[in-house]
Design an enzyme around this catalytic site. Structure first.
Site, PDB file in Angstrom:
ATOM      1  N   GLU A   1       6.149   0.125   8.009  1.00  0.00           N
ATOM      2  CA  GLU A   1       5.622  -0.865   9.084  1.00  0.00           C
ATOM      3  C   GLU A   1       6.537  -2.049   9.187  1.00  0.00           C
ATOM      4  O   GLU A   1       6.497  -2.252   7.885  1.00  0.00           O
ATOM      5  CB  GLU A   1       4.415  -1.421   8.719  1.00  0.00           C
ATOM      6  CG  GLU A   1       4.175  -2.647  10.358  1.00  0.00           C
ATOM      7  CD  GLU A   1       2.765  -3.583  10.027  1.00  0.00           C
ATOM      8  OE1 GLU A   1       2.443  -4.254  10.697  1.00  0.00           O
ATOM      9  OE2 GLU A   1       2.069  -2.576   9.509  1.00  0.00           O
TER      10      GLU A   1
ATOM     11  N   ARG B   1      -0.724   5.679  -5.709  1.00  0.00           N
ATOM     12  CA  ARG B   1       0.262   4.415  -5.418  1.00  0.00           C
ATOM     13  C   ARG B   1       0.719   4.419  -6.780  1.00  0.00           C
ATOM     14  O   ARG B   1       0.413   4.201  -7.747  1.00  0.00           O
ATOM     15  CB  ARG B   1       0.322   3.446  -4.239  1.00  0.00           C
ATOM     16  CG  ARG B   1      -0.969   3.062  -5.069  1.00  0.00           C
ATOM     17  CD  ARG B   1      -0.911   1.905  -4.397  1.00  0.00           C
ATOM     18  NE  ARG B   1      -2.653   0.435  -4.785  1.00  0.00           N
ATOM     19  CZ  ARG B   1      -3.268  -0.161  -4.341  1.00  0.00           C
ATOM     20  NH1 ARG B   1      -2.872  -0.032  -2.713  1.00  0.00           N
ATOM     21  NH2 ARG B   1      -4.778  -0.482  -4.764  1.00  0.00           N
TER      22      ARG B   1
ATOM     23  N   LYS C   1       1.729  -6.378  -0.256  1.00  0.00           N
ATOM     24  CA  LYS C   1       2.552  -7.326   0.374  1.00  0.00           C
ATOM     25  C   LYS C   1       1.981  -8.898   0.883  1.00  0.00           C
ATOM     26  O   LYS C   1       3.181 -10.130   1.139  1.00  0.00           O
ATOM     27  CB  LYS C   1       3.072  -6.873   1.882  1.00  0.00           C
ATOM     28  CG  LYS C   1       3.919  -5.972   2.415  1.00  0.00           C
ATOM     29  CD  LYS C   1       3.787  -5.357   3.229  1.00  0.00           C
ATOM     30  CE  LYS C   1       4.730  -3.743   3.535  1.00  0.00           C
ATOM     31  NZ  LYS C   1       4.758  -3.645   4.990  1.00  0.00           N
TER      32      LYS C   1
END
Length: 554
Positions: A33, A257, A267
């Protein structure tokens, strides 16, 4: 014979799919994104998706998941593309979820016509309450029984901008008693009157992630859609939508992850560090962003090797930052240009060297390089050495300079300390030495021997530089389980600035972007910014050894 590396579970799946003829060619995608800068966790995903496609002669698409117009910017799109190319990869097609807005809209109409989606006027709070709990089933919305015709009309009006943000949503009609809460009539579309960075004001309804992701994969015929473990609960929604729409059956696979010591990957937290000016920006060399690591001097090869070494797992684990630093050192040791820089200078006078004499010594740029190159280093009567390299009363195994002791000056001569001067506080201000002309490096003379070798710079022919000594941003190893606010654990020594350092003059003649090994000190790279007076700034990439491990064991 070397042992073959075992396949990870995704490689096993791909090999079986290719052998069985399920696919002629694999197609992967990297779907960021564009709402921020990529970090080392994304780098692992990039290396995995692009690496698998390269290994199995497949293709990888770069697809920007641009369905949230308020948070996305072209700046992030460009930074993501630059990061991927810097890592050494290239994509087959550059695509955007916004390319498919019309097709996704048509998919939504198909679901409505099949009686599998409905427009809901409930508030977000009412929808959340109606979903029930993990142990109690949800309650149907009063709008769930709307007719197909009414749903089609309302959804078309949503697209036409007839309603305000949040006034209506489109939901899938799945199973309000499903154990997986995400299957309890998930949202497919919401109203958002916001300007999109590509489509402008053309759309005021935007697909939710769960609706856009799988269908975009299907449109592109992605064979192996690789996500991180937090998307495991989303897979049934992914599969249900593909099945009901009767489109290409892309399939989702999940891996653990990357979690790394002394680092945060959120983020939101990274944005807060930038917003609160705790760091200079997204590319601050202390940040785990790819742009920050690039500015710090990490190399693409070291990040790729690190990603390969940690592999692909099905369970979360914590990877030591020291492993990444190991691969950085491994690569830089082979490629970095050697230069001498004195961090804390103290003057050394060679009493038997002529006052105005300048001798240019030859220094090898990189002893590891196949193609040997050299530079000239000015050797003068007055030099600077490191203050820590001289002791008045040294311990037994101190192999540097002391009264009456001998050392070799790198690329040059053996010297002997004869005298020294101190100020009223006992600080050394000057060291007087004799040099031995016959002891020059490479002369073959073995009459004199010295156990220690010191780096140095000329006192009259040098370049002042600023050094930014970067270290870990946090003091806690596992930031995911750290108590209190994450900002409570900031390392006060994460950046130490040295304005006193002096470098050999060749550093000004070097091409920009070079990685350096400052002899006996560490690996550095010149920063993009200079001081106001034009003085160059060098960022420490990593030390020559893992000094942090020693500190934490004390």
């Amino acid at each position: 014979m070397s042992e073959e590396k075992s396949l990870n579970f995704i490689e096993e799946i791909i090999e079986n799919d290719l052998k069985s003829g399920k696919y002629d060619q694999i197609v992967t995608r990297f779907p960021p994104e564009p709402n921020g800068y990529l970090h080392i966790g994304h780098a692992k995903s990039i290396c995995l998706n692009f690496g698998l496609a390269e290994h199995y002669n497949g293709r990888t698409n770069l697809r920007f998941d641009d369905t949230n117009p308020e948070k996305e910017e072209t700046e992030y799109v460009e930074s993501i593309k630059a990061d991927i190319k810097w890592l050494g990869f290239d994509w087959d097609q550059e695509l955007y979820t916004s390319d498919y807005f019309e097709q996704l809209y048509q998919f939504a109409l198909t679901l409505i016509k099949k009686g599998l989606a409905y427009v809901d006027d409930s508030t977000s709070e009412q929808i959340a309450a109606g979903k029930g709990t993990p142990t109690t089933p949800g309650v149907a919305s009063s709008y769930r029984s709307r007719s197909i015709e009414e749903n089609l009309q309302l959804f078309e009006q949503m697209r036409a901008g007839k309603f305000k943000d949040g006034e209506k949503v489109l939901r899938a009609k799945i199973d309000l008693a499903a154990p997986n809460m995400l299957l309890r009539d998930p949202l497919l579309y919401r109203i958002k009157h916001a300007t999109h960075h590509r489509t402008g004001d053309q759309w005021c309804i935007y697909p939710m992630y769960d609706f856009a992701h799988g269908q975009s994969d299907s449109i592109e015929h992605i064979t192996h859609s690789i996500c991180t473990l937090e998307f495991v609960p989303h897979r049934p929604v992914y599969d249900w939508l593909i099945e009901k729409l009767e489109i290409f059956p892309s399939h989702q696979y999940e891996f653990a992850r990357l979690n790394m010591t002394y680092t945060v990957m959120s983020k939101r937290k990274l944005l807060q560090l930038v917003s609160d000016k705790i760091v200079e920006g997204w590319d601050d060399p202390r940040m785990p962003t790819i742009s920050g690591m690039r500015r710090r001097g990490y190399t693409p090869k070291s990040i790729r090797e690190f990603s390969r070494q940690i592999g692909v797992a099905k369970r979360e684990n914590l990877i030591d930052l020291s492993l990444l630093e190991f691969f950085v050192r491994e690569d830089l040791n082979k490629t970095a240009t050697r230069r001498m820089v004195v961090f804390d200078p103290v003057k050394l006078v060679i009493t038997n060297f002529a006052e105005d004499q300048v001798e240019y010594l030859e220094g090898e740029d990189n002893p590891e390089a196949e193609q040997k190159t050299y530079r000239k280093i000015p050797f003068t009567k007055e030099l600077y050495i490191e203050r820590e390299d001289f002791m008045v009363d040294p311990p037994k195994k101190f192999f540097r300079l002391a009264p009456g002791k001998m050392v070799r000056l790198k690329y040059g001569y053996i010297i002997r300390c004869d005298q020294f001067k101190q100020d009223e506080n006992g600080n050394i201000t000057e060291i007087a030495c004799t040099y031995f002309p016959e002891s020059k490096s490479g002369s073959g003379d073995t009459t004199l021997k010295a156990k220690g070798t010191l780096h140095w710079v000329s006192a009259t022919k040098n370049t002042p530089v600023t050094l930014k000594l970067y270290d870990r941003l946090f003091t806690v190893e596992d930031m995911n389980s750290a108590e209190g606010e994450y900002k409570d654990h900031l390392n006060p020594q994460s950046l130490v600035i040295n304005n006193a350092a002096l470098a050999e003059p060749a550093i000004l003649e070097d091409a920009p972007g070079l990685s350096y090994q400052f002899l006996r000190k560490g690996y550095f790279i010149q920063d993009k910014e200079k001081e106001a007076d034009g003085k160059p700034v060098f960022n420490r990439t990593v030390g020559l050894k893992d000094s942090w491990a020693k500190e934490t064991k004390k």
